[in-house]
Design an enzyme around this catalytic site. Structure first.
Site, PDB file in Angstrom:
ATOM      1  N   LYS A   1     -29.388   6.712  10.058  1.00 38.35           N
ATOM      2  CA  LYS A   1     -30.018   6.325  11.169  1.00 38.35           C
ATOM      3  C   LYS A   1     -29.877   7.196  12.302  1.00 38.35           C
ATOM      4  O   LYS A   1     -30.717   8.006  13.094  1.00 38.35           O
ATOM      5  CB  LYS A   1     -30.364   5.073  11.487  1.00 38.35           C
ATOM      6  CG  LYS A   1     -31.370   4.460  12.720  1.00 38.35           C
ATOM      7  CD  LYS A   1     -31.783   3.292  12.598  1.00 38.35           C
ATOM      8  CE  LYS A   1     -30.793   2.172  12.809  1.00 38.35           C
ATOM      9  NZ  LYS A   1     -30.563   1.987  14.441  1.00 38.35           N
ATOM     10  N   SER A   2     -28.670   7.267  12.716  1.00 35.45           N
ATOM     11  CA  SER A   2     -28.348   8.014  13.719  1.00 35.45           C
ATOM     12  C   SER A   2     -28.582   9.411  13.854  1.00 35.45           C
ATOM     13  O   SER A   2     -28.994  10.220  14.630  1.00 35.45           O
ATOM     14  CB  SER A   2     -26.494   7.734  14.053  1.00 35.45           C
ATOM     15  OG  SER A   2     -26.196   6.626  14.606  1.00 35.45           O
TER      16      SER A   2
ATOM     17  N   ARG B   1     -31.114  12.193  15.837  1.00 39.02           N
ATOM     18  CA  ARG B   1     -30.802  13.236  16.236  1.00 39.02           C
ATOM     19  C   ARG B   1     -31.418  14.620  15.570  1.00 39.02           C
ATOM     20  O   ARG B   1     -31.401  15.649  16.213  1.00 39.02           O
ATOM     21  CB  ARG B   1     -29.220  13.318  16.246  1.00 39.02           C
ATOM     22  CG  ARG B   1     -28.559  12.384  17.059  1.00 39.02           C
ATOM     23  CD  ARG B   1     -27.199  11.844  16.885  1.00 39.02           C
ATOM     24  NE  ARG B   1     -26.325  11.196  17.824  1.00 39.02           N
ATOM     25  CZ  ARG B   1     -26.531  10.131  17.716  1.00 39.02           C
ATOM     26  NH1 ARG B   1     -27.211   9.334  17.163  1.00 39.02           N
ATOM     27  NH2 ARG B   1     -25.809   9.151  18.672  1.00 39.02           N
TER      28      ARG B   1
ATOM     29  N   GLY C   1     -32.955   1.256  20.509  1.00 34.66           N
ATOM     30  CA  GLY C   1     -32.282   1.809  21.609  1.00 34.66           C
ATOM     31  C   GLY C   1     -31.694   2.976  21.357  1.00 34.66           C
ATOM     32  O   GLY C   1     -31.883   3.698  22.530  1.00 34.66           O
TER      33      GLY C   1
ATOM     34  N   SER D   1     -20.049   3.875  24.075  1.00 29.97           N
ATOM     35  CA  SER D   1     -21.442   4.009  23.597  1.00 29.97           C
ATOM     36  C   SER D   1     -21.889   5.327  23.299  1.00 29.97           C
ATOM     37  O   SER D   1     -21.736   6.210  24.186  1.00 29.97           O
ATOM     38  CB  SER D   1     -22.462   3.453  24.732  1.00 29.97           C
ATOM     39  OG  SER D   1     -23.718   3.708  24.425  1.00 29.97           O
TER      40      SER D   1
ATOM     41  N   GLN E   1     -24.724   6.183  22.684  1.00 30.01           N
ATOM     42  CA  GLN E   1     -26.061   6.451  23.201  1.00 30.01           C
ATOM     43  C   GLN E   1     -25.872   6.929  24.598  1.00 30.01           C
ATOM     44  O   GLN E   1     -26.661   7.833  24.733  1.00 30.01           O
ATOM     45  CB  GLN E   1     -26.695   5.179  23.053  1.00 30.01           C
ATOM     46  CG  GLN E   1     -26.814   4.605  21.602  1.00 30.01           C
ATOM     47  CD  GLN E   1     -27.910   3.257  21.681  1.00 30.01           C
ATOM     48  OE1 GLN E   1     -28.059   2.601  22.500  1.00 30.01           O
ATOM     49  NE2 GLN E   1     -28.153   2.809  20.568  1.00 30.01           N
TER      50      GLN E   1
ATOM     51  N   ASP F   1     -22.111  -1.820  14.454  1.00 34.54           N
ATOM     52  CA  ASP F   1     -23.309  -2.453  13.815  1.00 34.54           C
ATOM     53  C   ASP F   1     -22.667  -3.327  12.698  1.00 34.54           C
ATOM     54  O   ASP F   1     -23.761  -3.806  11.999  1.00 34.54           O
ATOM     55  CB  ASP F   1     -24.176  -1.417  13.506  1.00 34.54           C
ATOM     56  CG  ASP F   1     -24.763  -0.481  14.641  1.00 34.54           C
ATOM     57  OD1 ASP F   1     -24.902  -1.493  15.456  1.00 34.54           O
ATOM     58  OD2 ASP F   1     -25.314   0.732  14.578  1.00 34.54           O
TER      59      ASP F   1
ATOM     60  N   ARG G   1     -25.749 -10.670  19.065  1.00 41.22           N
ATOM     61  CA  ARG G   1     -25.251 -10.539  17.757  1.00 41.22           C
ATOM     62  C   ARG G   1     -24.207 -11.660  17.578  1.00 41.22           C
ATOM     63  O   ARG G   1     -24.241 -12.365  16.405  1.00 41.22           O
ATOM     64  CB  ARG G   1     -24.973  -9.199  17.272  1.00 41.22           C
ATOM     65  CG  ARG G   1     -25.979  -8.489  16.945  1.00 41.22           C
ATOM     66  CD  ARG G   1     -25.734  -7.242  16.483  1.00 41.22           C
ATOM     67  NE  ARG G   1     -27.015  -6.363  15.888  1.00 41.22           N
ATOM     68  CZ  ARG G   1     -27.023  -5.075  15.659  1.00 41.22           C
ATOM     69  NH1 ARG G   1     -26.127  -4.149  15.775  1.00 41.22           N
ATOM     70  NH2 ARG G   1     -28.435  -4.648  15.069  1.00 41.22           N
TER      71      ARG G   1
ATOM     72  N   ARG H   1     -30.137  -6.462  11.447  1.00 43.83           N
ATOM     73  CA  ARG H   1     -28.990  -6.390  10.947  1.00 43.83           C
ATOM     74  C   ARG H   1     -28.668  -7.954  10.744  1.00 43.83           C
ATOM     75  O   ARG H   1     -27.722  -8.486   9.663  1.00 43.83           O
ATOM     76  CB  ARG H   1     -27.865  -5.646  11.664  1.00 43.83           C
ATOM     77  CG  ARG H   1     -28.242  -4.129  11.474  1.00 43.83           C
ATOM     78  CD  ARG H   1     -26.864  -3.392  11.721  1.00 43.83           C
ATOM     79  NE  ARG H   1     -27.302  -2.206  12.146  1.00 43.83           N
ATOM     80  CZ  ARG H   1     -27.732  -1.013  11.348  1.00 43.83           C
ATOM     81  NH1 ARG H   1     -27.744  -1.454  10.005  1.00 43.83           N
ATOM     82  NH2 ARG H   1     -28.038   0.102  11.686  1.00 43.83           N
TER      83      ARG H   1
HETATM   84  C1  S3P Z   1     -25.920   4.422  17.921  1.00 40.33           C
HETATM   85  C2  S3P Z   1     -24.724   4.042  18.556  1.00 40.33           C
HETATM   86  C3  S3P Z   1     -24.555   2.619  18.762  1.00 40.33           C
HETATM   87  C4  S3P Z   1     -25.067   1.753  17.473  1.00 40.33           C
HETATM   88  C5  S3P Z   1     -26.645   1.985  17.364  1.00 40.33           C
HETATM   89  C6  S3P Z   1     -26.579   3.562  16.850  1.00 40.33           C
HETATM   90  C7  S3P Z   1     -26.463   5.979  17.999  1.00 40.33           C
HETATM   91  O1  S3P Z   1     -25.056   1.880  20.025  1.00 40.33           O
HETATM   92  O2  S3P Z   1     -25.141   0.508  17.710  1.00 40.33           O
HETATM   93  O3  S3P Z   1     -26.986   1.362  16.007  1.00 40.33           O
HETATM   94  O4  S3P Z   1     -26.977   6.455  16.866  1.00 40.33           O
HETATM   95  O5  S3P Z   1     -25.714   6.530  18.958  1.00 40.33           O
HETATM   96  P1  S3P Z   1     -24.209   2.119  21.261  1.00 40.33           P
HETATM   97  O6  S3P Z   1     -23.900   3.662  21.581  1.00 40.33           O
HETATM   98  O7  S3P Z   1     -24.797   1.887  22.539  1.00 40.33           O
HETATM   99  O8  S3P Z   1     -22.826   1.497  20.934  1.00 40.33           O
END
Ligand code: S3P
Length: 449
Positions: free
Chosen positions: A28-29, A33, A101, A174, A176, A327, A358, A402
């Site tokens: 997914k990440s 990207r 998110g 984080s 993100q 996660d 969670r 999840r």
């Molecule tokens: C992710 C970062 C994580 C993770 C999310 C995916 C990403 O969040 O929990 O499912 O792809 O950068 P955080 O960066 O807020 O921890």
């Protein structure tokens, strides 16, 4: 609340051995990207193995709204004709990132240094999550944000017309936040520096380098110092997305818990910033074997074989490992319930601001299934029951994929079935969860089917 209007109550019944091969979807990440960096390149990026879950599909729609040409060719194959760094057009509609998110925070970063305005929204879960952690550093570039109380969506961002590069120490672990700052730094002249005290997933850094950006990472006493030179011309790439270790976690944990199981999960991404769960499971006594280690598109991968592991023991999970398995705590807590002894999970405050809280969601469901759980603001402990877990509860999934999948895995090994009030969020990250697990031998039913 449901992901798509009508809730989909689901039940998982105790089942016989899980056997076979689990081809889990793309990461997914890396999928998010690929779309965003493809949109910021000039020319055609080709992606295979893209995760076609709701979260990523929402990011694809958003990239179209910002002017990129994004085409789905079927079977995980996509092309993106990008508009280049600084080339985003102003969207004429609100950008709806659904449950994601990652989607909203990375896209906010990507647009923050262009002279355009965009309004973002999401589902009830996303609209309750904090965005200040991203809009605070974006303000340093000159981007303005107006949202609801507490920095919540819906929110409008006015990108900086004359962005200035920043030096930013990320205050929470984080990826993100780190990625939003780096993506904003792409269109700021000069050097943007991001410092993280704890390493988080590094796909953005790896992929930016792959797309031709001038980016360096140095480990110092201050932490990981990431330096990006602004205003590069990103080169389109061919990306083969490895399979998602966070999705692999579900069949792997199910195989560990269900007597007689033997499951092979091929092509799993094993980037060290993502693989903490597997180390933890091995420390607990799980029978995991990594076969054919190799590299795909700059990421380490292997085929992972998981077998029933009757002698699991509770452990203290080192807080330093939290980011690399953030996660995976929901499904880890399920495994912990079957172990001998206490599993102690410290330094996990971030779990409280995910798709839902969670720790709270899992603790309530585990307790309803007969498991003792202690918790504090940034820690929780699960008291294992040596394989004898009653089950027989219905749990709220709270728009969190999840949570739903963790309790479905639990019901495969409890004495009585486990149910969730709504399994529809599962499609955000693992749209083939039900057929894949059923094919292995799980007994999953939709209660209103
Ligand atoms: C992710 C970062 C994580 C993770 C999310 C995916 C990403 O969040 O929990 O499912 O792809 O950068 P955080 O960066 O807020 O921890």
């Amino acid at each position: 609340m449901s992901a798509h209007g009508t809730p989909v109550p689901m039940t998982s019944r105790p089942c016989g051995p899980l056997k076979g091969r689990a081809d889990v979807p793309g990461d997914k990440s890396i999928s998010h990207r690929s779309l965003i960096l493809g949109a910021l390149s000039v020319g055609e990026t080709r992606v295979t193995g893209l995760l076609e879950g709701d979260d990523v599909l929402d990011t694809a729609k958003a990239m179209r709204a910002f002017g990129a040409e994004v085409t789905q060719h079927g079977n995980g194959e996509w092309t993106i004709n990008g508009v280049g760094v600084g080339g985003f057009a102003e969207p004429d509609q609100v950008i709806d990132c659904g449950n994601s998110g990652t989607g909203v925070r990375l896209i906010m970063g990507a647009m923050a240094t262009s002279p355009i305005t965009a309004t973002f929204t999401g589902d009830a879960s996303l609209n309750s999550r904090p965005m200040g952690r991203v809009t605070d550093p974006l303000a340093l570039f000159g981007c303005q944000a107006v949202g609801r109380e507490g920095g919540r969506l819906p929110m409008t961002l006015v990108g900086a017309a004359d962005p200035i590069p920043v030096r930013y120490v990320v205050p929470v672990p984080s990826a993100q936040v780190k990625s939003a700052v780096l993506l904003a730094g792409l269109n700021a002249p000069g050097e943007t520096v991001v410092i993280e005290k704890e390493a988080t997933r590094d796909h953005t850094e790896r992929m930016l380098a792959g797309f031709g950006a001038d980016i360096s990472v140095v480990e110092t006493d201050e932490g990981r110092v990431i330096t990006l030179q602004g205003q590069p011309e990103l080169q389109p790439q061919d990306i083969n997305v490895p399979r998602d270790p966070s999705s692999a976690a579900f069949p792997v944990c199910a195989a560990i818990l269900v007597p007689g199981s033997d499951v092979l999960v091929p092509n799993i991404g094993l980037n060290p910033t993502r693989a903490g769960l597997f180390t933890t499971l091995q420390e607990m006594g799980a029978d995991l074997v990594f076969e054919n280690p190799r590299e795909i598109g700059g990421e380490p991968v292997a085929d992972l074989r998981a077998r029933y592991s009757p002698d699991l023991k509770g452990i203290a999970v080192p807080p330093a490992r939290a980011a690399s398995m953030i996660d995976e705590y929901p499904v880890l807590s399920v495994v912990a319930a079957f172990a001998d002894g206490v599993t102690d999970m410290q330094g996990v405050k971030e779990l409280r601001v995910k798709e839902c809280d969670r720790i709270d969601a899992m603790a309530k469901g585990l307790r309803a299934a007969g498991v003792i759980v202690d918790e504090g603001e940034d820690w929780w402990k699960v008291h294992g029951l040596q394989g004898q877990v009653a089950g027989g509860a219905t749990v709220e999934s709270r728009l969190d994929h999840r949570i739903a999948m963790a309790f479905m895995v639990m019901g495969m090994a409890t004495q009585n079935p486990m149910s969730v009030d709504d399994g529809s969020p599962i499609t955000t990250s693992f749209p083939i969860f039900e057929p894949l697990m059923t094919e292995l031998g799980a007994q999953l039913v939709r209660n209103n089917a």
